[in-house]
Enzyme design. Structure first.
Site, PDB file in Angstrom:
ATOM      1  N   GLY A 188       0.824  -1.208   0.000  1.00  0.00           N
ATOM      2  CA  GLY A 188       0.000   0.000   0.000  1.00  0.00           C
ATOM      3  C   GLY A 188       0.852   1.249   0.000  1.00  0.00           C
ATOM      4  O   GLY A 188       1.630   1.486   0.933  1.00  0.00           O
ATOM      5  N   GLY A 189       0.701   2.053  -1.063  1.00  0.00           N
ATOM      6  CA  GLY A 189       1.491   3.278  -1.189  1.00  0.00           C
ATOM      7  C   GLY A 189       0.685   4.536  -0.941  1.00  0.00           C
ATOM      8  O   GLY A 189       0.970   5.584  -1.513  1.00  0.00           O
ATOM      9  N   GLY A 190      -0.319   4.445  -0.051  1.00  0.00           N
ATOM     10  CA  GLY A 190      -1.076   5.625   0.346  1.00  0.00           C
ATOM     11  C   GLY A 190      -0.363   6.387   1.447  1.00  0.00           C
ATOM     12  O   GLY A 190       0.821   6.160   1.719  1.00  0.00           O
ATOM     13  N   GLY A 277      -5.723   0.551   3.441  1.00  0.00           N
ATOM     14  CA  GLY A 277      -6.947   1.298   3.714  1.00  0.00           C
ATOM     15  C   GLY A 277      -7.527   0.929   5.066  1.00  0.00           C
ATOM     16  O   GLY A 277      -6.975   0.113   5.814  1.00  0.00           O
ATOM     17  N   ALA A 325      -8.555  13.542  10.911  1.00  0.00           N
ATOM     18  CA  ALA A 325      -8.974  13.914  12.259  1.00  0.00           C
ATOM     19  C   ALA A 325      -9.623  15.291  12.295  1.00  0.00           C
ATOM     20  O   ALA A 325     -10.676  15.480  12.917  1.00  0.00           O
ATOM     21  CB  ALA A 325      -7.762  13.879  13.197  1.00  0.00           C
ATOM     22  N   HIS A 449      11.463  37.373   6.056  1.00  0.00           N
ATOM     23  CA  HIS A 449      12.586  36.786   5.315  1.00  0.00           C
ATOM     24  C   HIS A 449      13.732  36.538   6.290  1.00  0.00           C
ATOM     25  O   HIS A 449      14.030  37.387   7.130  1.00  0.00           O
ATOM     26  CB  HIS A 449      13.041  37.753   4.221  1.00  0.00           C
ATOM     27  CG  HIS A 449      14.295  37.315   3.508  1.00  0.00           C
ATOM     28  ND1 HIS A 449      14.296  36.334   2.558  1.00  0.00           N
ATOM     29  CD2 HIS A 449      15.583  37.739   3.644  1.00  0.00           C
ATOM     30  CE1 HIS A 449      15.528  36.163   2.109  1.00  0.00           C
ATOM     31  NE2 HIS A 449      16.336  37.015   2.749  1.00  0.00           N
TER      32      HIS A 449
END
Length: 476
Positions: A188-190, A277, A325, A449
């Site tokens: 799973g590459g989520g 998932g 969340a 900056h």
């Protein structure tokens, strides 16, 4: 004895406890039922533990590369036991904070497993009775309204061999006191898979990812997906896309068989993380005589978060939509306001998504492709972070900020950021979208900056070709 409340909430995660506090602020008598630890998945098995461990892995990785900043370190090592102890300290501190907030708003907290009997009644088997296997009578509650916020749990696909030792979910991996997996395979590459890939790579493990879709992070902007894949590969992570896992077996190590367009392949690992998932927590939530209309494993709701039965509402991972969340918390507030006819205090049209890799990733609204698909004629502004002074002096990885605008009025439709502190910076674009601001409005703001944030000015001004600090093409 029957106890009556204005609102009964099932689940104490970010959706449930925030909704309970909102009800308390409105003067309502609320009860919250939780069958595990207060704070739900996010606090105990998700966002907070993961990011706490990521903080340690990032520090370790940076320490290994301090020579670039002129600092020499000898004998560097990490102690996973202490890392886990610190994670528990962080979780415990936040849990105590939630408990105090609930007490301050006079919310009754009940430890047990809830079953919804009908539109107004909930039966609770308290944890003491479950643990001791006693004959204690269930607690009977009644409420004017019921809010379901039971969240989700890792999903295990029906793959042969997936139940054997050292094939784990994120819940299990987060609780490991020993650093067992020096060779970790992630299915799973989520978001979850990529964050754990970052953690283990930074701790020095060999990491391999198998993803069924044509790219990792398939729900993200394609350019972000490509950038993350390039960064991970540069650090030694192997990535296989368009690949389907067929079975897992055990020899000396775990052996994962997968297929892609070129045939069958095998990957060996000490441990396998399954991160394909999550599924909604609705099992045994309803009595046999009661049911709600469902959408697959999710509870169906309308725009007010009302279910198919009057007086019952649902939010968060247990309904369709974004599983985050902060989204659940916002939905909880909106649901309570809808119950009691209050003016809506929070806007749900722009929900940012974040990934805590290095560099961080944050997005909100529409990508350029999504905006075009919806019929917008778009203008974009983009600032490559290679020209940002803070990036250069901090020796950080390059990234970019991209803003997507409606060309008819220059109002911001979405933004994508990949750079350090992206998760803190995305709030500017979310604020702009909620308030209908334009690229010109963002460009008017003076930002300090050197900071990462001043790149927002450049990206906004690039929408109209007015950016000052974008290097000419080919210049580095």
């Amino acid at each position: 004895m029957n106890e009556h409340y204005d609102l009964i909430i099932i689940g104490s995660g970010p959706g449930g406890y925030v909704a309970a506090i909102k009800a308390g602020q409105l003067g309502k008598k609320a009860a919250i039922i939780e069958n595990r630890e207060l704070g739900g998945t996010c606090l105990n098995r998700g966002c907070i533990p993961t990011k706490t461990i990521m903080h340690s892995s990032r520090l370790f990785y940076e320490a290994k590369n301090l020579q670039e900043a002129g600092i020499e370190v000898e004998g560097l090592r990490f102690d996973m036991n202490r890392i886990q102890e610190r994670k528990e300290e962080v979780v415990s501190r936040i849990r105590k904070g939630i408990k105090s907030l609930l007490e301050a708003n006079k919310v009754t907290v009940i430890s047990g497993t809830a079953t919804i009997m009908d539109g107004h009644r909930v039966r609770v088997i308290q944890n003491s009775a479950q643990e001791e296997n006693t004959n204690q009578e269930p607690r009977e509650l009644s409420g004017d309204n019921i809010l379901i916020a039971t969240g989700s749990q890792p999903f295990l696909p029906p793959v042969e061999g997936i139940s054997q030792e050292n094939v784990v979910t994120s819940d299990q991996l987060l609780s490991e006191n020993d650093f067992k997996y020096h060779n970790l395979l992630i299915i799973g590459g989520g978001v979850i898979g990529i964050e754990f890939a970052s953690i283990y790579q930074e701790f020095g493990s060999q990491v391999e990812i198998i993803e069924a879709m044509d790219r990792i992070l398939p729900s993200m902007d394609k350019e972000i997906s490509q950038s993350v894949a390039m960064s991970l590969k540069k650090k030694g992570v192997k990535i296989h896309t368009k690949s389907v896992v067929k079975r897992i077996s055990k020899t000396d190590q775990l052996l994962c068989e997968y297929e892609d367009s070129t045939g069958t392949h095998f990957a060996q690992a000490d441990g396998i993380l399954v991160a394909v998932g999550r599924k909604a927590n609705t099992r045994e939530l309803f009595s046999p005589e009661f049911s709600l209309e469902m959408e697959g494993d999710k509870i169906k709701v309308n725009e007010h978060f009302e279910t198919s039965k009057e007086h019952i509402y649902a939010i968060g991972d247990v309904i369709k939509g974004i599983q985050l969340a902060h989204a659940a918390s916002a939905q909880g507030i909106r649901a309570v306001e809808n119950m009691y006819g209050k003016k809506q205090s929070i806007e749900l049209s722009a929900i940012p998504s974040c990934i805590y890799t290095y560099p961080e990733i944050a997005t909100v609204g529409l990508t350029e492709e999504e905006a075009k698909a919806k019929g917008y004629v778009v203008k974009t502004g983009k600032y490559p972070m290679l020209g940002n002074s803070k990036i250069i002096l901090s020796a950080d990885e390059r990234g970019y900020i991209k803003v997507v605008c409606d060309s008819s009025n220059n109002k911001i439709l979405g933004a994508q950021i990949i750079c350090p502190r992206a998760t803190d910076m995305i709030g500017e674009f979310t604020t702009a979208m909620v308030n209908g601001l334009t690229a010109e409005d963002l460009g008017k703001v003076i930002r300090p900056h050197p900071t990462y944030g001043e790149a927002i000015t450049e990206a906004a001004e690039d929408v109209n070709g007015m950016a000052i600090h974008i290097f000419p093409k080919g210049m580095k």
